[in-house]
Design an enzyme around this catalytic site. Structure first.
Site, PDB file in Angstrom:
ATOM      1  CB  SER A   1      -0.688  -0.005   1.069  1.00  0.00           C
ATOM      2  OG  SER A   1      -1.183   1.088   1.045  1.00  0.00           O
TER       3      SER A   1
ATOM      4  CE  LYS B   1      -5.126  -2.118   1.508  1.00  0.00           C
ATOM      5  NZ  LYS B   1      -5.348  -1.269   0.664  1.00  0.00           N
TER       6      LYS B   1
ATOM      7  CG  ASP C   1       7.168   5.189 -11.914  1.00  0.00           C
ATOM      8  OD1 ASP C   1       7.596   4.193 -11.535  1.00  0.00           O
ATOM      9  OD2 ASP C   1       5.733   5.790 -11.768  1.00  0.00           O
TER      10      ASP C   1
END
Length: 474
Positions: A311, A336, A322
């Protein structure tokens, strides 16, 4: 008379429920008026009739509230495992969770493939000390099987007063039958942020979860580590540059508050998207952006992850990965990728509802897939690594008389044999637990992360561009 009063109460409760539903449907219709909800909500009349029939004819007297709560739980059980109804007592407990202290065992759980599963035990808690592991399947709590429990019910059964025991039964790979664990509950105080200096100039920060003060505590930890690095550099007559590298450890971190994941990521990113959350209606898109102010942009970073990083941990790892801000090292994360909203209801109960999925800056969804590290490094047992090092050190020791072939045996006095046997008994005792320093020293993934940071600095020096020649002036 009593039945009529109960029926009236039931009517009032369901009238309020219907009013809320129709008000909600009216608001939704402002966004999309293509569907008429009237026919769907007519079926609530069936529910009301069943409730009425149970009240009047069931073999024993039942509480209206229990029936209504049971109906809500039944409705939510058809949705994802993270959507739950919380009774007033459980809702109060859930508020305590995010403040960092509660009574229980110290494990984060989920429902995976229909089975109650341990995401991770929290370091230093009774569950951690008892030997519970990530991906353990909890098949029974006390004498009750867990296959019909939702997450909230399971949590409530494992929580309790400090000093009281609870017995759970675990299935894991390699076991033929469930293993029994009787664990004594304790007050679980979660220190979200822990930090230490590695080799004087490299910082190590461990995030146990994401609770109310995680981002601000992390900022304080960074400032302290940077000051400590500068003090060392000043004493050793080096240029005061501060931290030369940082390890951010979110292994076994089950997640927590979304806004804290955003705040943590924002400390290391000066611009761009951190995370996007998109609900059922695609136009309801929420995007969180990084801010330049207060960014730690010049410190090389490694983020450590594993299969129990879930999460909010995946949000941080995905954002830094990224943006090429950090190298993610370890193993694939939990996966998740959904966001829950907690709504407080009129009777102080709560609804924890999955309202959106989150996406990393590049548009990746982590749901079910998990986050793939840039460099895969499997973890090795630190106790085995310690034993191997001790063997290597042992080989370097000089020979003693007792090691020589055909050496004379020493003479034994009375009572000496008994003492020798006692020493043998001591030698068969289990190895003591690793100290905090040893945990870091023999943490293979962590040590690999430090090596990557060091090699980054070395390659930077090796391939640094020479200064550009100055233009001649006439």
């Amino acid at each position: 008379m009593r039945k009529s009063r109960k029926l009236f109460l039931t009517f009032i409760i369901f009238s309020s429920l219907l009013a809320g539903i129709f008000l909600g449907s009216f608001l939704v219709s402002q966004v999309s008026a293509t569907k008429s909800p009237t026919s769907q909500y007519e079926k609530i009349g069936i529910l009301l009739k069943v409730l009425n029939y149970i009240e009047n004819n069931y073999v024993e007297e039942v509480k209206v509230q229990d029936l209504i709560y049971g109906a809500i739980n039944g409705m939510l059980s058809s949705l994802d495992p993270h959507t739950n109804f919380l009774t007033p007592e459980l809702f109060k407990e859930m508020k305590v969770d995010t403040s960092g202290q509660f009574g229980g065992l110290g494990i984060e759980i989920t429902i995976k493939d229909g089975i109650l599963t341990v995401i991770s035990p929290i370091e230093g808690t009774p569950a951690f000390k008892a030997g519970l592991k990530s991906n353990d399947k909890i098949v029974k709590i006390e004498n009750e099987f867990t296959d019909k429990m939702n997450l909230i019910e399971a949590v409530s059964k494992m929580r309790g007063k400090k000093g009281t025991p609870v017995t759970i039964y675990i299935m894991r790979e390699g076991l033929k039958e469930p293993k029994k664990f009787t664990i004594v509950r304790d007050i679980i105080k979660i220190q979200s942020v822990k930090s230490s200096m590695l080799e004087n100039e490299y910082g190590y920060i461990r995030l146990a979860n994401f609770q109310e003060q995680t981002a601000s505590d992390l900022k304080k930890a960074l400032e302290k580590l940077d000051n400590d690095a500068q003090k060392y550099q000043s004493k050793s007559n080096q240029m005061k540059v501060g931290l030369k590298g940082l390890i951010l450890d979110v292994r076994n971190n089950p997640g927590g508050l979304l806004d804290q994941a955003v705040g943590v990521s924002d400390l290391f990113l000066e611009k761009g998207i951190i995370v996007s959350t998109i609900g059922r209606h695609k136009e309801n898109k929420d995007i969180e952006y990084a801010h330049k102010s207060g960014t730690w942009k010049n410190v090389p970073m490694v983020v450590l992850v594993n299969g129990s990083s879930a999460s909010a941990s995946e949000i941080v790892g995905g954002a830094l990965q990224d943006h090429k801000r950090a190298v993610v090292v370890g193993t694939k994360t939990f996966g998740k990728g959904s966001v829950q909203q907690v709504i407080e209801l009129d009777d102080k109960s709560g609804l924890k509802l999955t309202v959106a999925k989150y996406y990393t800056p590049s548009g990746r969804s982590i749901q079910e897939k998990g986050l793939d590290p840039d460099i895969v490094v499997e973890q090795l047992d630190p106790k085995i690594l310690k034993e191997e090092e001790q063997k290597r050190v042992g080989k370097k020791q000089g020979w003693r008389e007792a090691d020589l072939p055909r050496h004379f045996k020493g003479e034994q006095k009375e009572g000496q044999k008994e003492e020798e046997n006692n020493n043998k008994d001591e030698e068969t005792k289990p190895e003591p637990q690793l100290t905090q320093e040893e945990i870091i020293k023999y943490d293979y993934q962590l040590q690999q992360g430090i090596s990557y940071l060091k090699s980054y600095a070395i390659f930077n020096q090796m391939y640094a561009l020479p200064p550009k020649p100055q233009a001649a002036t006439n």
